[in-house]
Scaffold this motif. Structure first.
Motif, mmCIF file in Angstrom:
data_model
loop_
_atom_site.group_PDB
_atom_site.id
_atom_site.type_symbol
_atom_site.label_atom_id
_atom_site.label_comp_id
_atom_site.label_asym_id
_atom_site.label_seq_id
_atom_site.Cartn_x
_atom_site.Cartn_y
_atom_site.Cartn_z
ATOM 1 N N GLY A 138 0.806 -1.211 0.000
ATOM 2 C CA GLY A 138 0.000 0.000 0.000
ATOM 3 C C GLY A 138 0.838 1.258 0.000
ATOM 4 O O GLY A 138 2.057 1.235 0.177
ATOM 5 N N VAL A 139 0.157 2.374 -0.205
ATOM 6 C CA VAL A 139 0.753 3.702 -0.126
ATOM 7 C C VAL A 139 -0.031 4.482 0.910
ATOM 8 O O VAL A 139 -1.263 4.529 0.864
ATOM 9 C CB VAL A 139 0.709 4.431 -1.486
ATOM 10 C CG1 VAL A 139 1.194 5.876 -1.337
ATOM 11 C CG2 VAL A 139 1.537 3.693 -2.517
ATOM 12 N N GLY A 140 0.680 5.066 1.880
ATOM 13 C CA GLY A 140 0.035 5.875 2.905
ATOM 14 C C GLY A 140 0.047 7.343 2.535
ATOM 15 O O GLY A 140 -0.297 7.725 1.408
ATOM 16 N N GLN A 141 0.478 8.200 3.455
ATOM 17 C CA GLN A 141 0.524 9.631 3.194
ATOM 18 C C GLN A 141 1.631 9.957 2.196
ATOM 19 O O GLN A 141 2.711 9.359 2.210
ATOM 20 C CB GLN A 141 0.768 10.399 4.496
ATOM 21 C CG GLN A 141 -0.326 10.255 5.526
ATOM 22 C CD GLN A 141 -1.600 10.958 5.099
ATOM 23 O OE1 GLN A 141 -1.572 11.959 4.374
ATOM 24 N NE2 GLN A 141 -2.729 10.451 5.549
ATOM 25 N N VAL A 142 1.360 10.936 1.344
ATOM 26 C CA VAL A 142 2.360 11.487 0.432
ATOM 27 C C VAL A 142 2.339 12.995 0.620
ATOM 28 O O VAL A 142 1.276 13.618 0.585
ATOM 29 C CB VAL A 142 2.060 11.132 -1.036
ATOM 30 C CG1 VAL A 142 3.092 11.767 -1.955
ATOM 31 C CG2 VAL A 142 2.022 9.618 -1.225
ATOM 32 N N ARG A 143 3.507 13.587 0.853
ATOM 33 C CA ARG A 143 3.557 15.029 1.093
ATOM 34 C C ARG A 143 4.798 15.621 0.463
ATOM 35 O O ARG A 143 5.809 14.927 0.271
ATOM 36 C CB ARG A 143 3.493 15.340 2.588
ATOM 37 C CG ARG A 143 4.617 14.770 3.406
ATOM 38 C CD ARG A 143 4.433 15.095 4.889
ATOM 39 N NE ARG A 143 3.405 14.268 5.498
ATOM 40 C CZ ARG A 143 2.605 14.673 6.475
ATOM 41 N NH1 ARG A 143 2.697 15.896 6.941
ATOM 42 N NH2 ARG A 143 1.719 13.860 7.002
ATOM 43 N N THR A 144 4.714 16.910 0.131
ATOM 44 C CA THR A 144 5.854 17.630 -0.432
ATOM 45 C C THR A 144 6.275 18.727 0.535
ATOM 46 O O THR A 144 5.465 19.274 1.282
ATOM 47 C CB THR A 144 5.497 18.252 -1.793
ATOM 48 O OG1 THR A 144 4.472 19.236 -1.617
ATOM 49 C CG2 THR A 144 4.997 17.186 -2.757
#
Length: 810
Positions: free
Chosen positions: A31-37
């Protein structure tokens, strides 16, 4: 006909043997959780979740993903190699937290089986300084906020005292073992005392948390307040902190219908001057609503909402409050206009409010159609969409709607949506309902592949974003997207004006899975309306063959498109349709919305078989070989349907209520942990006004009897498989005993260490093996399927060789 066959463009460099989706594919899901820049646009941080069967322990149950999470730190300019924080044995997990204002630092959390610690990562070097701090993690509010580049405000729990959602899995067992030891010793009591009425607050109380300020460079801490805090809001100038804490227990009013979302604790407000550490209690007589702690852009006032303590209803007695810098509180005068509260599915009352510059702006209105934003000078602005939100963008107040930004006057300012760098999730539910107008306005307007940070400037446009990818975070010159292709493979990409970078890909092994074919089944609803149910046929099923069908139900849910549970990438760990279809059975997801008059299950079997007959008429299934299955409310409904017809060849019900009075009971976790609260009201609310809608048990016990499958057991003649986890209150035992007494074909399986959703791979594997065995035994053998051939692989590094999942009604 709707087919989910591969339609990939480009050159395919490899061939592999395909196979139908099975339980072994399910338990290795990634899975993929949070993604942030980062605010400076230099970094993209991705939470990548390793294969589910690789966790060192499953004692965290539904929070197991935290232990499986690895951090990937990607440099946008691609000049630095990707940094990864991961443990080979997956006995350590890493979660991403907020960036510092400049983006040079980021809060991270490290999880092991026995510890939950906060640290600060320096992005440029990859160094992490770990602190002896356990931060709160709550869906009900923010727990971490950067005050400056070097100082962080944190709700800190006692060291290594996990947040409640992580303790639900193991705390029950740990405490029960301790109580058993007490009893065995003969010297200590093993009793757990939970009072009601005037002495209700005499129950055991939780250890308090602390509001602290942490120096990110030295690790020094300063405690500013104690309490059971769950939400904080830092003023834009960083000088003051507003925070909510749980206080006295609230017992339901006997003369008012219960809602699932009714609070079980009073909520108290504190406002803290962070320079002087002075704590004020501006509303000592109020019970505060959740999700509204809104500072004015100049930090001079706080806007919130409360009701007099002892009142039973926010709708009737709630009022807006303004808190000045000095802690003085004054009611916001809304004239003849009543506050208009939004209600969640479970009845939580949410006031919607924000700021027009330094003027408070609140929603009022007597009805949904008459809602408006009311400013404190009496000006009103119509609410056009329930989900519109207020932002301060480009020096002006705007309303974010689905298709763009609008002035309060109604004039459209720009197309597209304000999107942040991924940090709004740090605010949990409050950021969804009442985002800070300042923080929301710090985002960029994204319209397709184009980005605007200033409306007066020309947009920056990135490379075209393929159909099926959606934007999840933005930076001044880049958009991060995630996409799920027709094989169930998820890819995260960074689109810039010059290139597309593939950041991470999960479930690549599913490229070799044949997921089956989805067919829409059009039919009439209970009031003659046109509806569509969805049929998943096994991969390799020849046209004209009629497999037996498993009908999966969850009444009250309206389907407008093919549900994700039957599309590639299905991750449902219980009664998984793709696992069942992979074994040779058709799976029909029945569209069973509630009538306008409310929930009605008395004719459920007839409604199910009307859909089955239509699928049979079209030649897709054998309408004489039908099983019914469901989970939770779907399990209850499956049992209800099976008491109405003998046509079901098999019934599979997991974690439902055959006997409805059990819905009022406290789960095992709260039985041994009264210090966590006593949510009897939330449990009973499910039956009174929630999904059950049976009314109060005290006034309508006969309704609970009439609607309980247990008390119609004589009519339950279909072979019935029952399953539940021991971490929920026992549900299935009485029905199994009744069926056993009648010598009916039935079985009960209890998964110890599991809650409402099963997480241990061994249990997921066992459950599906039992489901398929039950179907083979009573529904009959599955359809014979044609052999599958090799499949070609796209190049996962190139977006142009990826195709989206596009299952929609014709």
């Amino acid at each position: 006909m709707l087919a989910l066959a591969a339609s990939l463009a480009g050159v395919y460099p490899a061939l592999a043997q395909t196979h139908r989706f099975g339980v072994e594919d399910l338990i290795v899901r990634e899975g993929v959780g949070q993604v942030r820049t980062s605010p400076d646009g230099r970094w993209v941080v991705v939470e990548r979740q390793a294969a589910h069967n690789q966790a060192a322990t499953y004692r965290f149950q539904t929070m197991t993903y935290a232990l499986l999470t690895e951090l990937e730190i990607h440099a946008v300019d691609a000049t630095s190699p990707t940094r990864r924080f991961a443990a080979a044995g997956h006995d350590v997990g890493y979660l991403a937290g907020p960036f510092s204002p400049s983006g040079a630092r980021m809060v991270v959390v490290k999880i092991t089986e026995s510890s939950y610690r906060m640290g600060v990562l320096t992005l440029a070097t990859g160094d992490i300084q770990w602190f002896p701090i356990t931060p709160e993690q709550s869906q009900f509010g923010r727990s971490i906020a950067w005050r400056s580049e070097t100082e962080v405000a944190v709700i800190a729990r006692p060291l290594d005292d996990f947040p409640i959602q992580m303790r639900v899995g193991f705390q029950t067992q740990d405490r029960v073992e301790g109580l058993w030891r007490n009893a065995a010793s003969g010297h200590a009591s093993s009793g757990v005392y939970i009072p009601s009425g005037a002495t209700r607050d005499a129950r055991a109380q939780a250890l308090p948390s602390c509001l602290i300020l942490v120096n990110a460079e030295t690790g020094s801490q300063r405690v500013v307040a104690h309490g059971e805090w769950f939400d904080l809001a830092l003023s834009p100038d960083g000088r003051r902190l507003a925070a909510l804490r749980n206080a006295e227990d609230i017992q339901p009013a006997a003369d008012r219908p219960l809602l699932v979302g009714d609070p079980i604790r009073r909520r108290r407000l504190a406002v803290i001057d962070l320079d002087s550490s002075v704590v004020s209690d501006p509303l000592p007589g109020e019970d505060l609503a959740m999700y509204l702690l809104s500072w004015s852009p100049d930090s001079s006032r706080l806007l919130t909402f409360g009701r007099p303590y002892g009142s039973a209803d926010f709708d009737k007695d709630g009022r807006y409050w303004l808190i000045e810098r000095n802690g003085r509180a004054a009611r916001l005068d809304t004239g003849e206009d009543r506050p208009r509260l939004q209600k969640t599915w479970d009845g939580v009352a949410i006031p919607l409010a924000s700021w027009d510059g330094e003027r408070p702006l609140v929603q009022v209105g007597e009805s949904e159609q008459a809602r408006s934003w009311r400013r404190d000078d009496g000006a009103r602005f119509p609410v056009r969409e329930p989900g519109e939100r207020v932002a301060r963008f480009g020096g002006r107040t705007v309303l974010q709607r689905r298709d763009g930004l609008y002035a309060l006057s109604g004039a459209k300012i720009a197309s597209g949506r304000l999107m942040d760098a991924g940090q709004m999730s740090d605010g949990a539910n409050p950021a969804q309902w009442n985002p800070s107008p300042v923080l929301l306005g710090q985002g960029s307007v994204v319209d397709g592949p184009c980005i605007q940070t200033v409306l007066t400037a020309a947009p920056t446009c990135v490379s075209p974003i393929p159909e099926g990818e959606r934007a999840i975070a933005v930076m001044p010159a880049g958009i991060v997207t995630t996409g799920l292709d027709q094989h169930g493979v998820t890819t995260v990409r960074l689109h810039t004006p010059d290139e597309v970078q593939t950041l991470t890909t999960v479930n690549a092994a599913w490229r070799d899975v044949a997921w089956g074919r989805v067919e829409p089944i059009a039919h009439a609803g209970p009031e003659g309306q046109s509806l569509t149910s969805w049929l998943l046929l096994p991969a390799g099923m020849a046209i004209g063959k009629r497999p037996p069908v498993v009908v999966q139900i969850y009444p009250g849910r309206t389907l407008t498109a093919a549900p994700a549970t039957i599309l590639p990438g299905s991750r449902n760990p219980q009664n998984n349709p793709s696992v069942i279809a992979g074994a040779g059975y058709a799976v029909l997801i029945a569209n069973l919305p509630d009538p306008a008059s409310g929930p009605r299950l008395d004719d459920l079997a007839d409604r199910i078989f009307a859909i089955v007959e239509e699928a049979g008429r079209r030649g897709f299934i054998d309408p004489d070989r039908v099983a019914v299955t469901g989970h939770s409310y779907g399990a209850y409904a499956s049992l209800r349907a099976a008491t109405q017809s003998d046509r079901f060849k098999a019934v599979i019900a997991t974690s439902g209520y055959p006997e409805l009075t059990r819905s009022m009971e406290l789960p095992p976790f709260f039985r041994v942990s009264p210090d966590e609260g006593v949510p009897v009201g939330q449990m009973a609310g499910w039956g009174e006004t929630g999904q059950g809608g049976f009314g109060a048990f005290s006034t309508s016990p006969e309704t609970y009897v009439a609607q309980s499958p247990l008390f119609s057991v004589e009519r339950l003649r279909s072979p019935t498989l029952l399953a539940e986890g021991d971490q929920e209150n026992a549900r299935m035992g009485a029905l199994f005993s009744a069926l056993y007494r009648l010598n009916r074909e039935a079985a009960l399986v209890t998964y110890y260490g599991e809650g409402h959703v099963y997480e241990s791979p061994g249990n997921v594997r066992d459950l599906h093996a039992r489901i398929l065995d039950w179907l083979n035994r009573y529904l009959g053998p599955p359809a014979r399927l044609d052999p599958l051939g090799p499949t070609s692989h796209p190049d996962l590094e190139h977006a142009e060789q990826q195709g989206p999942v596009g299952a929609r009604a014709p």
